[in-house]
Design a protein around this motif. Sequence first.
Motif, PDB file in Angstrom:
ATOM      1  N   GLY A 192      13.847 -29.668  35.908  1.00 34.44           N
ATOM      2  CA  GLY A 192      14.080 -28.767  37.029  1.00 34.44           C
ATOM      3  C   GLY A 192      13.134 -27.592  36.986  1.00 34.44           C
ATOM      4  N   SER A 193      13.297 -26.724  37.985  1.00 34.19           N
ATOM      5  CA  SER A 193      12.496 -25.503  38.028  1.00 34.19           C
ATOM      6  C   SER A 193      13.188 -24.400  37.229  1.00 34.19           C
ATOM      7  N   LEU A 247       9.605 -27.739  34.819  1.00 26.33           N
ATOM      8  CA  LEU A 247       8.338 -28.155  35.416  1.00 26.33           C
ATOM      9  C   LEU A 247       7.395 -26.959  35.465  1.00 26.33           C
ATOM     10  N   LYS A 303       2.935 -23.517  42.505  1.00 29.78           N
ATOM     11  CA  LYS A 303       4.165 -23.046  43.141  1.00 29.78           C
ATOM     12  C   LYS A 303       4.471 -21.615  42.731  1.00 29.78           C
ATOM     13  N   PHE A 327       7.110 -29.163  30.921  1.00 32.36           N
ATOM     14  CA  PHE A 327       6.260 -30.337  31.166  1.00 32.36           C
ATOM     15  C   PHE A 327       5.443 -30.135  32.435  1.00 32.36           C
ATOM     16  N   LEU A 371       3.579 -36.119  35.897  1.00 28.37           N
ATOM     17  CA  LEU A 371       4.677 -36.965  36.357  1.00 28.37           C
ATOM     18  C   LEU A 371       5.870 -36.912  35.408  1.00 28.37           C
ATOM     19  N   LEU A 372       7.036 -36.784  36.016  1.00 32.72           N
ATOM     20  CA  LEU A 372       8.260 -36.728  35.211  1.00 32.72           C
ATOM     21  C   LEU A 372       8.465 -38.014  34.408  1.00 32.72           C
ATOM     22  N   ARG A 381      20.447 -35.435  36.592  1.00 30.61           N
ATOM     23  CA  ARG A 381      20.363 -34.483  37.701  1.00 30.61           C
ATOM     24  C   ARG A 381      21.764 -34.175  38.200  1.00 30.61           C
TER      25      ARG A 381
HETATM   26  O1  PNS Z   1      14.849 -27.901  40.225  1.00 30.75           O
HETATM   27  P1  PNS Z   1      13.987 -28.694  41.155  1.00 30.75           P
HETATM   28  O2  PNS Z   1      12.873 -27.823  41.691  1.00 30.75           O
HETATM   29  O3  PNS Z   1      14.758 -29.378  42.240  1.00 30.75           O
HETATM   30  O4  PNS Z   1      13.286 -29.852  40.249  1.00 30.75           O
HETATM   31  C1  PNS Z   1      12.371 -30.737  40.810  1.00 30.75           C
HETATM   32  C2  PNS Z   1      11.672 -31.584  39.724  1.00 30.75           C
HETATM   33  C3  PNS Z   1      11.009 -30.708  38.691  1.00 30.75           C
HETATM   34  C4  PNS Z   1      12.699 -32.470  39.044  1.00 30.75           C
HETATM   35  C5  PNS Z   1      10.609 -32.482  40.452  1.00 30.75           C
HETATM   36  O5  PNS Z   1       9.806 -31.686  41.264  1.00 30.75           O
HETATM   37  C6  PNS Z   1       9.710 -33.266  39.495  1.00 30.75           C
HETATM   38  O6  PNS Z   1      10.155 -34.119  38.776  1.00 30.75           O
HETATM   39  N1  PNS Z   1       8.413 -32.948  39.498  1.00 30.75           N
HETATM   40  C7  PNS Z   1       7.424 -33.583  38.634  1.00 30.75           C
HETATM   41  C8  PNS Z   1       6.402 -34.386  39.438  1.00 30.75           C
HETATM   42  C9  PNS Z   1       6.876 -35.805  39.688  1.00 30.75           C
HETATM   43  O7  PNS Z   1       7.121 -36.570  38.787  1.00 30.75           O
HETATM   44  N2  PNS Z   1       7.008 -36.184  40.974  1.00 30.75           N
HETATM   45  C10 PNS Z   1       7.376 -37.539  41.364  1.00 30.75           C
HETATM   46  C11 PNS Z   1       8.860 -37.715  41.555  1.00 30.75           C
HETATM   47  S1  PNS Z   1       9.354 -37.074  43.101  1.00 30.75           S
END
Ligand code: PNS
Length: 159
Positions: free
Chosen positions: A9-10, A37, A42, A69, A72-73, A87
């Motif tokens: 998350g953020s 993230l 941002k 991190f 990509l997640l 989540r």
């Molecule tokens: O708290 P948030 O801002 O809703 O979290 C969003 C988050 C960090 C989980 C999402 O933006 C993320 O996983 N970003 C990493 C980039 C990625 O992997 N994107 C592809 C999946 S949509």
Amino acid sequence: MERIAIYPGSFDPVTNGHVDLAHRGLKLFDRIIVAILHNPKKKYLFTVEERLKMLEESMGTHGIEFDIFDGLLVDYVQKRGACAILRGMRALSDFEYEFQMALMNRKLNREIETVFLMTGMRWIFTSSSIIKEAAQFGGDISDMVPAVVYDRIRAKFGY
Ligand code: PNS
């Protein structure tokens, strides 16, 4: 084998809803890695270091770790040897965004599952953005965030 989940998350900033979710996640997984993230493009209220510190101070318990991190997640999940993404889901308004993300992540890596926990009723209307919005104008958000976060928010907005 140890079952690890990444809770990404953020966390700008961490709320009581996040804390509740991470602790409940520990009932399902041996270890939770709360991953912030780092996205330099941002705009955040708190720096990634400040967000990390607030997480450590408000969620720190056996079984929960913290990390930062980028990229990509799913790549990060794999790198950490985790099997799932954790989540929280609040109201219906979260659904579309979460559904999209979960499907994209599944497309990118079918080995990784996304696990959703319903946010506790107490925190159903709590979000980092709404808290920042209210706090900016002096609204009382003291019962929505950990005490350390409350102090930092007040300091940030100068009251
Ligand atoms: O708290 P948030 O801002 O809703 O979290 C969003 C988050 C960090 C989980 C999402 O933006 C993320 O996983 N970003 C990493 C980039 C990625 O992997 N994107 C592809 C999946 S949509």
